[in-house]
Motif scaffolding. Structure first.
Motif, PDB file in Angstrom:
ATOM      1  N   GLU A 226       5.284  -1.336   4.187  1.00 28.81           N
ATOM      2  CA  GLU A 226       6.355  -1.766   5.096  1.00 28.81           C
ATOM      3  C   GLU A 226       5.860  -2.857   6.035  1.00 28.81           C
ATOM      4  OE1 GLU A 226       9.445   0.201   8.358  1.00 28.81           O
ATOM      5  OE2 GLU A 226       8.060   1.458   7.210  1.00 28.81           O
ATOM      6  N   GLN A 227       4.623  -2.756   6.450  1.00 32.34           N
ATOM      7  CA  GLN A 227       4.049  -3.767   7.339  1.00 32.34           C
ATOM      8  C   GLN A 227       3.962  -5.127   6.658  1.00 32.34           C
ATOM      9  OE1 GLN A 227      -0.294  -3.701   8.663  1.00 32.34           O
ATOM     10  NE2 GLN A 227       0.720  -2.771  10.433  1.00 32.34           N
ATOM     11  N   HIS A 228       3.788  -5.123   5.333  1.00 26.12           N
ATOM     12  CA  HIS A 228       3.691  -6.373   4.582  1.00 26.12           C
ATOM     13  C   HIS A 228       5.020  -6.749   3.931  1.00 26.12           C
ATOM     14  CE1 HIS A 228      -0.577  -5.511   5.097  1.00 26.12           C
ATOM     15  NE2 HIS A 228      -0.832  -6.752   4.739  1.00 26.12           N
TER      16      HIS A 228
END
Length: 533
Positions: free
Chosen positions: A250-252
């Motif tokens: 999700e961060q990427h």
């Protein structure tokens, strides 16, 4: 020549028995997801579905050793069919209750709790049967590796089978998946119980809880405790990894890549497990387990440094190379350490520790993700495995350090004494001085203080109190937002920096746990000193 996996399956009755166990265990990969979806459709509530699944998992996992004890006592032929029949019947009732919308959540909750309590321990029973089917140690290691890899693939294939069933059935809801899972476990358990291999295990009802060495049946020894600890730590790390991979994706900006990264973990685990069984090992199980746990911990800690998802997938697959070998070795060590009449129970304890650790890892990391850097989360997720790897080594390291200190003291004493007396008299003096120092230290540790406690007892109590304050204050600080600002031992907040409070509280909890281990070590040394005295 090293025996092959084909030799394992060609062993008389092995193929038939293994196929029956796999048929029943396929249900375990299919039922949880089907149950959650069925309860959600019946109640229209995700919280109700999550609660039902949690209750089902808790009763199934925590009562597994008790059900395994029934198999040890009465044998698979007498214990498995009743458990499987009750379990399948309760699942069928749950499927019937959840077939139409509007089912009472309380009724479904009672049914799933009862079903989880009666889950037949097919995995531990199969591992016990492997011992009687393949008594050769090389074949047994290969059989356990094959069993572990196949079980992992079943948990991956179960949800896929459910998806195909729902797609093919059209209007039939997920409750049909619960019913199919009940049929699978019923067929597999009966086929396993009435296989020729299970006929030889008649149970130990006549054995009145005593081993041949006088210890209670199934009493956990040091080797079994190490196997359970390593299994729990492995489950804890893998449970944390699932959530950390989701947060990383999700961060990427690639939330859809989570399945591919976890698939890389499964592939690595399958390759590592099959390779582990195929190779010849000279080291005993107790020596291999810390090495495998350390490899898993280091790989997981390094995975947090990945710059992107492809590198993370490669790092996770490398960590997977250690998963199946570590779990297989834990099962082998437990089987080796347990009495013949308690092997099913020993395997169930390892399995319970892994599942409980997996749930605990997911819950713990869920509190940390978003509050601490993700790379630090990977390190903290790997910490239990690294500690489990160090745990068996610490006593030997401490003993070696004590021996080295004694040799240095003897050498120093010999240099001082040789200036005045000859070599023979020097050795006599050094031996006498060493014996006096050792005896004085043991006696000094047992000298009662005016309060009636020895010095070691006072130190143990002090460390225990500090550990309680640090752990309590750290956990309270982490959960203070969820406890309406209530903070037990609130003064510990002055020990952490304002801009890194979450990390500071985690460090306090780790320090408190380390002090608790030290306090326990002091208590053990106190008891051993009293015994030797």
């Amino acid at each position: 020549m090293t025996p092959s996996y084909r030799a394992v399956l060609r062993t008389p009755h092995a193929g038939r028995t293994f196929a029956a166990a796999l048929l029943g265990r396929l249900s375990y990969g299919m039922v949880p997801l089907a149950l959650m979806l069925a309860v959600r459709d019946a109640t229209g509530s995700y919280p109700a579905a999550g609660t039902a699944l949690a209750l089902f998992g808790l009763t199934s996992v925590l009562l597994s050793p008790a059900r395994a004890a029934l198999v040890d006592r009465f044998g698979p032929r007498r214990a498995l069919p009743p458990l499987a029949a009750v379990y399948a019947g309760l699942l069928a009732l749950t499927a019937g209750a959840a077939w139409r919308p509007g089912a009472p959540p309380l009724l479904i909750g009672v049914l799933v709790v009862a079903a989880g309590a009666c889950t037949p321990p097919l995995g531990p029973v199969m591992r016990t049967l492997w011992r009687s089917l393949v008594p050769d140690q090389a074949l047994l290691r290969r059989a356990y590796s094959l069993d572990t890899v196949a079980e992992e693939l079943l948990f991956v294939g179960g949800p896929l089978l459910l998806g195909l069933l729902l797609a093919a059935a059209g209007r039939v809801g997920p409750a049909a998946g619960v019913a199919v899972g009940a049929g699978l476990v019923l067929a597999g358990a009966f086929a396993l119980a009435y296989s020729p291999a299970a006929r030889e295990l008649t149970g130990t009802a006549a054995v009145r809880g005593e081993r041949s060495d006088g210890r209670p049946t199934g009493a956990p020894g040091g080797a079994l405790r190490r196997a359970v600890l390593a299994s729990a730590a492995t489950g804890l790390a893998l449970g944390a990894l699932d959530l950390m991979v989701a947060a990383f994706a999700e961060q990427h900006g690639r939330a859809d890549a989570v399945a591919w990264v976890l698939a890389a973990l499964s592939v690595g685990s399958a390759v590592g497990g099959l390779a582990f069984g195929a190779l010849r090992w000279s080291a005993p199980h107790a020596a291999r387990l810390p090495v495998l746990a350390a490899g898993l911990g280091v790989a997981l800690a390094c995975a947090g440094l990945a710059p992107n998802l492809p590198v993370l997938a490669v790092a996770v697959s490398c960590a997977g190379l250690f998963v199946s070998p570590a779990v297989t070795t834990a099962y082998l060590l437990a089987d080796e350490a347990a009495a013949p009449e308690a092997r099913t129970r020993a395997g169930a304890w390892v399995n319970t520790a892994f599942n409980a650790g997996s749930a605990g890892g997911t819950a713990t990391v869920g509190l940390l993700v978003g509050r601490v850097p993700l790379a630090l989360c990977f390190v903290l997720g790997a910490a239990p495995v690294l500690l489990a790897a160090l745990f068996p080594v610490l006593p030997a390291v401490c003993a070696r350090c004590r021996a080295r200190c004694c040799r240095r003291c003897c050498a120093r004493g010999s240099r001082v004494s040789s200036a005045f007396v000859g070599p023979a008299e020097t050795m006599t003096l050094v031996q006498a001085e060493t014996a006096t120092l050792v005896g004085w230290s043991r006696a000094e540790s047992r000298i009662p203080t005016p309060g009636g406690l020895s010095n070691l007892d006072r130190m143990k109590s002090l460390l225990g109190f500090i550990s309680f304050v640090l752990v309590g204050g750290g956990i309270s600080g982490l959960l203070s937002d969820r406890l309406w600002g209530l903070h037990v031992f609130g003064f510990v907040r002055h020990l952490v920096p304002d801009d890194h409070r979450t990390v500071g509280y985690v460090v306090l909890v780790v320090m408190g746990a380390a002090l608790a281990v030290g306090s326990d070590r002091i208590g053990r040394s106190r008891r051993s000193a009293g015994t030797e005295g």
